[in-house]
Design a protein around this motif. Structure first.
Motif, short mmCIF file in Angstrom:
data_model
loop_
_atom_site.label_atom_id
_atom_site.label_comp_id
_atom_site.label_asym_id
_atom_site.label_seq_id
_atom_site.Cartn_x
_atom_site.Cartn_y
_atom_site.Cartn_z
N LEU A 84 12.99 4.74 -6.92
CA LEU A 84 12.49 4.42 -5.58
C LEU A 84 13.62 3.97 -4.67
N GLN A 85 14.53 3.18 -5.21
CA GLN A 85 15.66 2.70 -4.41
C GLN A 85 16.56 3.86 -3.99
N GLY A 86 16.72 4.84 -4.86
CA GLY A 86 17.57 5.96 -4.51
C GLY A 86 16.97 6.86 -3.45
N ASN A 87 15.65 6.95 -3.40
CA ASN A 87 14.99 7.84 -2.45
C ASN A 87 14.58 7.14 -1.16
N PHE A 88 14.42 5.80 -1.22
CA PHE A 88 13.97 5.08 -0.04
C PHE A 88 14.89 3.90 0.25
N VAL A 115 0.83 -1.20 0.00
CA VAL A 115 0.00 0.00 0.00
C VAL A 115 0.87 1.25 0.00
N GLY A 116 1.94 1.22 0.78
CA GLY A 116 2.79 2.39 0.89
C GLY A 116 3.53 2.74 -0.38
N MET A 131 4.84 6.99 -4.62
CA MET A 131 5.18 7.27 -6.02
C MET A 131 4.00 6.90 -6.90
N PRO A 132 3.85 7.54 -8.06
CA PRO A 132 2.74 7.23 -8.97
C PRO A 132 2.97 5.91 -9.72
N LEU A 133 2.83 4.80 -8.99
CA LEU A 133 3.20 3.50 -9.55
C LEU A 133 2.27 3.08 -10.68
N ASP A 189 11.89 12.88 -19.98
CA ASP A 189 10.81 13.10 -19.01
C ASP A 189 10.69 11.88 -18.11
N THR A 190 10.93 12.06 -16.81
CA THR A 190 10.87 10.93 -15.88
C THR A 190 9.45 10.38 -15.72
N ASN A 191 8.44 11.18 -16.04
CA ASN A 191 7.06 10.69 -15.95
C ASN A 191 6.76 9.63 -17.01
#
Length: 291
Positions: free
Chosen positions: A248-252, A76-77, A82-84, A235-237
């Motif tokens: 995600l790994q870099g930020n968490f 859930v988290g 992040m916009p998975l 564009d990362t989006n």
């Protein structure tokens, strides 16, 4: 009459030896197969276990292989941080586009190399196969310059176009086309079928197992593509799932269960596709080897 040799008093007993072999072989083979399966599935099972743990339980020693208590909060988290869903949609779109283009180009390339006689056919085939020795990274700069000149930078077509045809897939499909008896082709021509109809209505349905094999390989390649989308997309989006998980790994990095949960989510479609096509996949590989 000639004297016949007397029968042996104690003939050798071979049945107990054969019975012993039948018992000993499974006792040796099944543990070995189980050990091999555990070694291959070990990283996945550990990742699945980590995704169901709370963050405090990840770094316990000795490691807790069976998570307790089981928690789905990480799944859930990861959707909250992040916009998975957007990244999943990007990956589905990229994979569908790549698999479709690659399958069509490989089919129309493999068919004439297998079924149509023309001058230089074998030379062209061997020339195509010889390019398999080149590493993928060798053409990355050329591909990037080509994509820029064509105006496809920061687009999904810029990702798909360099992989629009796979030499291995051409080889696999050609071997499958070769195994089809010539009588079917001759009968269709006598009935007035055109070359395209023979190809599409007769040849392609026969090699469905090989097509399923190509779909699995291409699905894995495009779904897990990592370096090339980062190079092409500004564009990362627009990132597919694998580069997004690296973000995600870099930020968490401190919250590894989030990373494990995101990785498990990215693996689920691959498992589903393989389970749906596994029978065709095995038949396709066997047919290619026979060809």
């Amino acid at each position: 009459m000639a004297n016949l040799p007397a029968p042996l008093a104690n003939p050798p007993k071979r049945k107990p030896i054969r019975t012993l072999r039948k018992i000993a072989l499974p006792l040796f083979m099944y543990p070995m197969m189980l050990l091999t399966a555990l070694v291959c599935l070990g990283p996945f099972l550990w990742l699945l276990s980590t995704s169901l743990k709370m963050n405090a339980n990840v770094y316990k020693f000795p490691p807790q292989l069976i998570p307790w208590p089981i928690s789905f909060d990480n799944y859930v988290g990861v959707f909250e941080v992040m916009p998975l869903w957007g990244y999943i949609w990007n990956t589905v779109l990229l994979t569908a586009l790549g698999v479709g283009i690659n399958l069509i180009t490989c089919l129309v390339t493999a068919y004439p190399l297998a079924r149509i006689n023309f001058p230089g056919r074998n030379f062209i085939f061997y020339a195509i196969v010889s390019t398999m020795i080149l590493p993928n990274a060798a053409g990355m700069i050329v591909h990037f310059i080509t994509i820029q000149k064509m105006g496809l930078y920061n687009t999904y077509m810029g990702i798909v176009l360099p992989a629009a045809i796979s030499v291995f897939n051409v080889f696999l499909l050609r071997q499958s086309f070769i195994t089809i008896p010539n009588d079917m082709e001759h009968s269709a021509r006598i009935d007035g079928a055109s070359e395209f109809r023979i190809f599409w209505n007769i040849m392609v349905p026969i090699i469905k197992p090989s097509i399923a094999t190509v779909v699995i390989f291409d699905f894995l390649a495009f779904w897990n593509s990592f370096i090339w989308p980062i190079v092409v997309l500004d564009d990362t989006n627009k990132y597919p799932l694998t580069p997004a998980l690296q973000y995600l790994q870099g930020n968490f990095s401190y919250n590894f269960p989030y990373i494990a949960a995101g990785t498990i989510i990215s693996i689920i479609p691959i498992i589903v596709v393989f389970l749906a096509l596994q029978k065709q996949f095995i038949n396709g590989m066997v047919g290619a080897v026979k060809g």
